[in-house]
Design a protein around this motif. Structure first.
Motif, PDB file in Angstrom:
ATOM      1  N   PRO A  18     -68.046 111.592  70.808  1.00 45.81           N
ATOM      2  CA  PRO A  18     -68.295 110.167  71.011  1.00 45.81           C
ATOM      3  C   PRO A  18     -69.774 109.800  71.047  1.00 45.81           C
ATOM      4  O   PRO A  18     -70.601 110.552  71.553  1.00 45.81           O
ATOM      5  CB  PRO A  18     -67.622 109.846  72.333  1.00 45.81           C
ATOM      6  N   GLY A  19     -70.035 108.627  70.491  1.00 45.77           N
ATOM      7  CA  GLY A  19     -71.381 108.083  70.522  1.00 45.77           C
ATOM      8  C   GLY A  19     -71.678 107.473  71.881  1.00 45.77           C
ATOM      9  O   GLY A  19     -70.890 107.588  72.823  1.00 45.77           O
ATOM     10  N   THR A  20     -72.800 106.801  71.960  1.00 40.33           N
ATOM     11  CA  THR A  20     -73.208 106.194  73.230  1.00 40.33           C
ATOM     12  C   THR A  20     -72.825 104.728  73.334  1.00 40.33           C
ATOM     13  O   THR A  20     -72.823 104.164  74.426  1.00 40.33           O
ATOM     14  CB  THR A  20     -74.725 106.325  73.431  1.00 40.33           C
ATOM     15  N   GLN A  21     -72.523 104.102  72.181  1.00 41.05           N
ATOM     16  CA  GLN A  21     -72.141 102.693  72.184  1.00 41.05           C
ATOM     17  C   GLN A  21     -71.349 102.387  70.926  1.00 41.05           C
ATOM     18  O   GLN A  21     -71.372 103.148  69.968  1.00 41.05           O
ATOM     19  CB  GLN A  21     -73.369 101.783  72.240  1.00 41.05           C
ATOM     20  N   VAL A  22     -70.640 101.268  70.954  1.00 40.44           N
ATOM     21  CA  VAL A  22     -69.916 100.827  69.775  1.00 40.44           C
ATOM     22  C   VAL A  22     -70.943 100.356  68.743  1.00 40.44           C
ATOM     23  O   VAL A  22     -71.935  99.717  69.077  1.00 40.44           O
ATOM     24  CB  VAL A  22     -68.920  99.700  70.135  1.00 40.44           C
ATOM     25  N   ASN A  23     -70.700 100.709  67.488  1.00 45.84           N
ATOM     26  CA  ASN A  23     -71.579 100.353  66.379  1.00 45.84           C
ATOM     27  C   ASN A  23     -71.771  98.832  66.346  1.00 45.84           C
ATOM     28  O   ASN A  23     -70.802  98.089  66.197  1.00 45.84           O
ATOM     29  CB  ASN A  23     -70.932 100.851  65.076  1.00 45.84           C
ATOM     30  N   PRO A  24     -73.012  98.350  66.476  1.00 40.90           N
ATOM     31  CA  PRO A  24     -73.250  96.904  66.503  1.00 40.90           C
ATOM     32  C   PRO A  24     -72.809  96.187  65.218  1.00 40.90           C
ATOM     33  O   PRO A  24     -72.416  95.026  65.272  1.00 40.90           O
ATOM     34  CB  PRO A  24     -74.758  96.763  66.705  1.00 40.90           C
ATOM     35  N   VAL A  25     -72.843  96.872  64.084  1.00 43.90           N
ATOM     36  CA  VAL A  25     -72.401  96.238  62.839  1.00 43.90           C
ATOM     37  C   VAL A  25     -70.872  96.116  62.839  1.00 43.90           C
ATOM     38  O   VAL A  25     -70.323  95.124  62.360  1.00 43.90           O
ATOM     39  CB  VAL A  25     -72.929  97.004  61.603  1.00 43.90           C
ATOM     40  N   ALA A  26     -70.178  97.083  63.412  1.00 42.12           N
ATOM     41  CA  ALA A  26     -68.718  96.978  63.565  1.00 42.12           C
ATOM     42  C   ALA A  26     -68.382  95.822  64.499  1.00 42.12           C
ATOM     43  O   ALA A  26     -67.446  95.053  64.245  1.00 42.12           O
ATOM     44  CB  ALA A  26     -68.136  98.284  64.087  1.00 42.12           C
TER      45      ALA A  26
END
Length: 133
Positions: free
Chosen positions: A42-50
């Protein structure tokens, strides 16, 4: 549906594809389906472009938090949908598994993410119709 099915969406970072799929299913199914998502790394945050792409269609996924895929999450799911996480997802007998081959929105511009978003919506609508049978 005689019980509330649980659907688990899994991708690598749980920051784009799986978050968008979970957002669509939650939006379309409401409380008729329990929706979960996780990532093998897992990444650290949801993709801002998504987030931006989903906001364009009236769905807010900005509060999503990438989560680590666990054995318990897979065991609790009725349907496990993987999206590019390879062999990271454990296989349990009696579960329904689907592998959705989708481009990764990571590092993409919004015009490249929109078609990914639209394909995810189409597949989520098909899944929801199948669950309702």
């Amino acid at each position: 549906m005689t019980h509330t099915p649980t659907v688990l969406f899994v991708c690598i970072h749980n920051a784009g594809r799986s978050q968008m799929a979970a957002g669509f299913l939650h939006h379309l199914a409401g409380d008729r389906v329990a929706v979960r998502s996780a990532g093998s790394a897992p990444g650290t945050q949801v993709n801002p472009v998504a987030v931006e792409a989903m906001r364009e269609v009236g769905i807010d996924i900005s509060h999503g938090i990438p989560s680590l895929l666990t054995m318990d999450a897979v065991q609790e799911a009725d349907v496990v949908v993987t999206m590019g996480c390879g062999d990271a997802c454990p296989i349990f007998p009696g579960k329904r598994y689907e592998d959705w081959e989708l481009d990764d929105p990571a590092g993409q511009r919004i015009d490249a993410v929109r078609p990914i978003r639209d394909e995810i919506r189409r597949r989520v609508e098909t899944l929801l119709a199948e669950l309702a049978q």
